[in-house]
Design an enzyme around this catalytic site. Structure first.
Site, PDB file in Angstrom:
ATOM      1  N   LYS A   1      43.416  39.072  36.272  1.00 40.54           N
ATOM      2  CA  LYS A   1      44.695  38.565  35.775  1.00 40.54           C
ATOM      3  C   LYS A   1      45.022  39.144  34.385  1.00 40.54           C
ATOM      4  O   LYS A   1      44.169  39.733  33.741  1.00 40.54           O
ATOM      5  CB  LYS A   1      44.659  37.037  35.700  1.00 40.54           C
ATOM      6  CG  LYS A   1      44.454  36.370  37.062  1.00 40.54           C
ATOM      7  CD  LYS A   1      45.626  36.639  37.978  1.00 40.54           C
ATOM      8  CE  LYS A   1      45.616  35.847  39.265  1.00 40.54           C
ATOM      9  NZ  LYS A   1      44.458  36.035  40.134  1.00 40.54           N
TER      10      LYS A   1
HETATM   11  C1  PLP Z   1      49.367  33.439  43.336  1.00 36.92           C
HETATM   12  C2  PLP Z   1      47.970  32.949  43.163  1.00 36.92           C
HETATM   13  N1  PLP Z   1      47.728  31.639  43.305  1.00 36.92           N
HETATM   14  C3  PLP Z   1      46.500  31.137  43.164  1.00 36.92           C
HETATM   15  C4  PLP Z   1      45.428  31.933  42.864  1.00 36.92           C
HETATM   16  C5  PLP Z   1      44.070  31.332  42.777  1.00 36.92           C
HETATM   17  O1  PLP Z   1      43.456  31.525  41.551  1.00 36.92           O
HETATM   18  P1  PLP Z   1      41.855  31.501  41.444  1.00 36.92           P
HETATM   19  O2  PLP Z   1      41.350  32.751  42.047  1.00 36.92           O
HETATM   20  O3  PLP Z   1      41.625  31.402  39.959  1.00 36.92           O
HETATM   21  O4  PLP Z   1      41.372  30.288  42.155  1.00 36.92           O
HETATM   22  C6  PLP Z   1      45.625  33.307  42.701  1.00 36.92           C
HETATM   23  C7  PLP Z   1      44.496  34.172  42.387  1.00 36.92           C
HETATM   24  O5  PLP Z   1      44.351  35.282  42.697  1.00 36.92           O
HETATM   25  C8  PLP Z   1      46.933  33.836  42.869  1.00 36.92           C
HETATM   26  O6  PLP Z   1      47.180  35.154  42.755  1.00 36.92           O
END
Ligand code: PLP
Length: 394
Positions: free
Chosen positions: A183
């Site tokens: 990110k």
């Molecule tokens: C649009 C979106 N929502 C939720 C997530 C979930 O985040 P995490 O991987 O920190 O659980 C991501 C992660 O890639 C994402 O791109």
């Protein structure tokens, strides 16, 4: 395969290393001053009253849904062209994800498709700011208000983006951020929920910490989770957030360089550098391959040159986890189905060099050329079977 040019890479300076090391010299590895400071910095940055740091973006989505009272029998409208956590977390609260169509320009929820998907059971919309491009927040907000639906912004891919000069994350009833290492800013693993309502913030804080209701470690108001974020992670995140303008500028520069390098490739569609009413926050650089060109072949050819690429995203309504469930899509998601198989993410990170981008662009150009003139092989897009998660069913 070990790639010479990775798809993504965190950007950690001495300042981040010092901040984390400083925490290690204190007794407060969790629930210390860095947690409070990171949460305040996030709330200030987004002009919201409360930020609650959690262990991942997925944990944030899960807690947002619970806190907004979404549960059994409810429907939640989500994009199919999205990261799977948006649907998984809806299922995890025993509600049903209803997949809606995207706008082909922004790749975000098409407000008219959202409106068509509303039924008497609809309780919420999860709007994802896909790839750092803000969704059409005015129209979505109007629809949510008109139908009394909760609006949850998934801003995991879009920190720093703006719609009508207002930062994403500040529109919905709640918003979720994600800090995985790919990110714009990272805490290793981590996320946060943004909200305005103090009682929501208190419930989020309790739920992330085993449902504890106060200072008493053995006092549990409701069944909760361990979704805490350590002070080490918060210290890292705080320095990263302090660098966000520099980070977004580097990513924007990298996007512009790809645009210049690739704009003359016939049939290749590039992401737009500018979009009306929006400030973009570049998360990934995803191109649309020319029609008829096998993505698998292009990826394989680029991998042979040591260049990583990614498939962003496979439509959720076609996943084994969701496709068998009746009622998960109210209309045919033709655009999602047409666009998704063409999408290819190129190496993209703060410190990617001009030379690396030139190499990636050259490899892409010749891979497309080659794929055009040779028959496709077996597609990696073919989904592998997966049994339903029985633990979610009654
Ligand atoms: C649009 C979106 N929502 C939720 C997530 C979930 O985040 P995490 O991987 O920190 O659980 C991501 C992660 O890639 C994402 O791109």
């Amino acid at each position: 395969m070990n790639m010479r040019i990775p798809l993504s890479a965190p950007d950690i300076t001495q300042a981040e290393i010092d901040a984390v090391t400083n925490v290690l010299r204190t007794p407060n590895l969790c629930f210390g001053p860095e947690l409070a400071a990171f949460e305040s910095a996030l709330a200030r940055y987004h002009s919201v009253d409360h930020a609650v740091a959690v262990s991942s973006g997925t944990a944030g989505l899960h807690l947002a849904l619970i806190t907004l009272g979404i549960g059994r029998g409810d429907e939640v409208i989500v994009p199919s062209f999205a990261f799977v956590a948006v649907a998984n977390t809806v299922r995890q609260v025993r509600a049903a994800p209803v997949f809606a169509e995207i706008d082909p320009l922004t790749l975000n929820l098409d407000p008219s498709s959202v409106e068509r998907a509303i039924t008497p059971r609809t309780r919420a919309v999860v709007v994802v700011h896909t790839f750092g491009v803000p969704a059409q927040m005015d129209a979505l907000d109007t629809i949510a208000r008109r139908h009394r639906l909760a609006l949850i912004e998934d801003a995991c891919e879009a920190i720093g983006a703006e719609f009508d000069s207002r930062r994403v994350g500040s529109f919905g009833n709640m918003a979720v951020l994600g800090f995985y290492p790919n990110k714009q800013i990272t805490t290793g693993e981590g996320g946060a929920v943004l909200c305005r309502d103090a009682s929501h913030a208190a419930r989020l804080r309790s739920l992330r910490n085993q449902g504890r209701s106060g200072d008493d470690w053995l006092d549990h108001a409701e069944p909760g989770f361990n979704y805490r974020l350590s002070d080490l992670a918060c210290a890292l995140g705080r320095v990263q957030l302090g660098r966000i303008e520099e980070i977004l500028a580097l990513r924007s520069q990298a996007a512009r360089r790809y645009d210049a390098l690739l704009k003359d490739v016939p049939g290749l569609e590039l992401p737009l550098l500018e979009l009306l009413r929006r400030k973009l926050s570049w998360f990934v650089f995803v191109v649309r391959l020319p029609g008829g060109v096998s993505r698998n072949q292009v990826q394989t050819a680029m991998a042979h040159n040591g260049i990583a690429t990614g498939r962003y995203f496979a439509p959720l309504h076609q996943q084994p986890a969701y496709r068998a469930r009746p009622g998960t899509a109210v209309e045919s998601l033709a655009l999602t189905e047409q666009i998704a198989p063409r999408m290819l993410a190129l190496p993209f990170f703060n410190r990617i060099t001009q030379g690396e981008q030139e190499e990636a662009a050259d490899a892409l150009r010749s891979a497309i050329d080659h794929a055009r003139h040779s028959p496709p092989q077996v597609s990696v897009d073919k989904l592998v079977g997966n049994s339903e998660a029985s633990y979610l069913d009654d």
